[in-house]
Design a protein around this motif. Sequence first.
Motif, short mmCIF file in Angstrom:
data_model
loop_
_atom_site.label_atom_id
_atom_site.label_comp_id
_atom_site.label_asym_id
_atom_site.label_seq_id
_atom_site.Cartn_x
_atom_site.Cartn_y
_atom_site.Cartn_z
N ASP A 60 25.64 38.35 32.94
CA ASP A 60 27.03 39.02 32.70
C ASP A 60 27.35 39.59 31.47
OD1 ASP A 60 27.95 38.28 35.43
OD2 ASP A 60 28.76 36.48 34.68
N VAL A 61 27.90 40.78 31.20
CA VAL A 61 28.28 41.36 30.13
C VAL A 61 29.88 41.71 30.20
CG1 VAL A 61 27.84 43.30 28.47
CG2 VAL A 61 25.93 42.43 29.98
N SER A 62 30.27 41.31 28.89
CA SER A 62 31.61 41.71 28.57
C SER A 62 31.75 42.56 27.26
CB SER A 62 32.51 40.35 28.37
OG SER A 62 33.81 40.82 27.94
N GLY A 63 32.38 43.75 27.33
CA GLY A 63 32.42 44.61 26.24
C GLY A 63 33.70 44.21 25.39
N TYR A 64 33.55 44.14 24.11
CA TYR A 64 34.58 43.94 23.30
C TYR A 64 35.46 42.64 23.58
CZ TYR A 64 33.31 48.67 22.65
OH TYR A 64 32.72 49.69 22.61
N LYS A 65 34.60 41.39 24.08
CA LYS A 65 35.42 40.25 24.37
C LYS A 65 35.67 39.30 23.06
CE LYS A 65 36.96 36.65 26.89
NZ LYS A 65 38.38 37.09 26.35
N GLY A 66 36.86 39.17 22.75
CA GLY A 66 37.37 38.33 21.65
C GLY A 66 36.47 36.71 21.69
N LEU A 67 35.81 36.36 20.60
CA LEU A 67 35.31 35.23 20.57
C LEU A 67 35.97 34.59 19.25
CD1 LEU A 67 31.63 36.07 20.64
CD2 LEU A 67 33.24 35.22 22.50
N GLU A 68 36.44 33.30 19.43
CA GLU A 68 36.89 32.38 18.38
C GLU A 68 35.80 31.49 17.95
OE1 GLU A 68 41.13 30.48 18.43
OE2 GLU A 68 39.67 28.82 19.23
N MET A 69 35.48 31.38 16.51
CA MET A 69 34.28 30.93 16.05
C MET A 69 34.59 30.06 15.07
SD MET A 69 31.71 33.61 16.25
CE MET A 69 31.99 35.22 16.94
N GLU A 90 24.97 32.89 36.25
CA GLU A 90 24.99 31.61 36.69
C GLU A 90 26.45 30.64 36.23
OE1 GLU A 90 21.54 29.36 34.65
OE2 GLU A 90 21.21 29.84 36.56
N ILE A 91 26.54 31.03 34.88
CA ILE A 91 27.62 29.85 34.31
C ILE A 91 29.07 30.76 34.22
CG2 ILE A 91 25.95 28.75 32.83
CD1 ILE A 91 27.17 30.72 30.49
N SER A 92 29.11 31.80 34.88
CA SER A 92 30.55 32.63 34.81
C SER A 92 31.36 32.33 33.73
CB SER A 92 31.33 31.93 36.19
OG SER A 92 30.44 32.25 37.29
N LEU A 93 30.71 32.70 32.77
CA LEU A 93 31.43 32.35 31.39
C LEU A 93 32.88 33.13 31.08
CD1 LEU A 93 31.25 30.91 28.74
CD2 LEU A 93 30.18 32.78 27.91
N PHE A 94 32.90 34.41 31.87
CA PHE A 94 34.05 35.14 31.32
C PHE A 94 35.04 35.08 32.56
CE2 PHE A 94 30.23 37.67 29.86
CZ PHE A 94 30.53 37.52 28.45
N ARG A 95 34.76 34.47 33.58
CA ARG A 95 35.86 34.21 34.60
C ARG A 95 36.76 33.21 34.07
NH1 ARG A 95 33.69 32.97 40.04
NH2 ARG A 95 33.46 35.15 40.15
N GLY A 96 38.13 33.88 34.01
CA GLY A 96 39.33 32.79 33.77
C GLY A 96 39.29 32.71 32.33
N SER A 103 32.81 30.58 21.85
CA SER A 103 31.37 31.12 22.06
C SER A 103 30.38 30.29 22.69
CB SER A 103 30.85 31.63 20.62
OG SER A 103 30.73 30.62 19.79
N ASP A 104 30.72 29.08 23.02
CA ASP A 104 29.74 28.18 23.81
C ASP A 104 29.43 28.94 25.11
OD1 ASP A 104 30.40 26.35 21.92
OD2 ASP A 104 31.85 25.38 23.19
N GLY A 105 27.84 28.99 25.31
CA GLY A 105 27.28 29.62 26.41
C GLY A 105 26.74 30.91 26.36
N ARG A 125 27.51 38.93 11.49
CA ARG A 125 26.20 38.20 11.63
C ARG A 125 26.24 36.91 11.40
NH1 ARG A 125 22.06 40.39 8.42
NH2 ARG A 125 22.13 38.33 7.02
N HIS A 126 26.86 36.52 10.11
CA HIS A 126 26.93 35.28 9.60
C HIS A 126 27.98 34.41 10.66
CE1 HIS A 126 25.70 36.53 5.30
NE2 HIS A 126 24.65 36.52 6.34
N CYS A 127 29.05 35.14 11.11
CA CYS A 127 29.87 34.47 11.87
C CYS A 127 29.03 34.10 13.25
CB CYS A 127 31.10 35.26 12.25
SG CYS A 127 32.21 35.85 11.09
N TYR A 128 28.42 34.86 13.69
CA TYR A 128 27.48 34.80 15.09
C TYR A 128 26.64 33.48 14.82
CZ TYR A 128 29.48 39.12 16.33
OH TYR A 128 30.18 40.24 16.53
N ALA A 129 25.88 33.28 13.60
CA ALA A 129 24.91 32.33 13.38
C ALA A 129 25.77 31.15 13.13
CB ALA A 129 24.12 32.81 11.98
N ARG A 130 26.60 30.97 12.46
CA ARG A 130 27.64 29.64 12.36
C ARG A 130 27.96 29.30 13.64
NH1 ARG A 130 29.42 31.64 7.48
NH2 ARG A 130 31.28 32.99 8.62
N ALA A 131 28.36 30.08 14.58
CA ALA A 131 28.69 29.68 15.74
C ALA A 131 27.68 29.30 16.85
CB ALA A 131 29.42 30.90 16.51
#
Length: 185
Positions: A60-69, A90-96, A103-105, A125-131
């Motif tokens: 599943d791909v979400s464009g421009y999805k806000g992530l709280e990290m 399979e994990i339906s991360l974006f549903r709901g 950023s889990d999953g 990049r540093h934000c993503y790594a820390r998450a």
Amino acid sequence: MPTDEETLLDYFLALETPLGFRAELIEGEIVVTRPTDGTHEHCFSRVLSQIMRRSAVDMDVSGYKGLEMPRGGRCPKNHVIPDATVAPSEISLFRGAAPWMPSDGVAMVVEVTSSNPERDRVAKRHCYARAGIPLCLLVDRGRAEITLFSDPSGDDYAGHNTAPAGKPLPLPAPFSFELETTDFL
């Protein structure tokens, strides 16, 4: 009494941006980004179409999805919007999911450099790594190269693999294919 960090976060969350603009809170700085240009969208489209068609598992791909990290630098929490967020279907991360979701999953985030390439190359990049996001794909238009960062460790990624635009870049499991970059730039 709220701290300066809490006040900044409250102000950020209440911010309304003009249509097409994105607001992010990155390392204690509110960043507003204008709409992207056609070359950015071309690269974005090429990456996403390959992920959807060629990955070893359904994604599943979400464009421009806000992530709280997790906290980084001076800010209470980073609120970052990758160009694309990718997770196994399979994990339906974006549903709901809320507008700002944890950023889990997330299996991979994708960034295509735009109006402030250094922010895409370093701060985000540093934000993503820390998450703990396992993979970060950076399409660097200014440098004409594509880099896959892997193995998050603290404030950065321990691994990276770079290919010049036009050459394939291997993506590991769960993607398990070579990203073709021939017509990116």
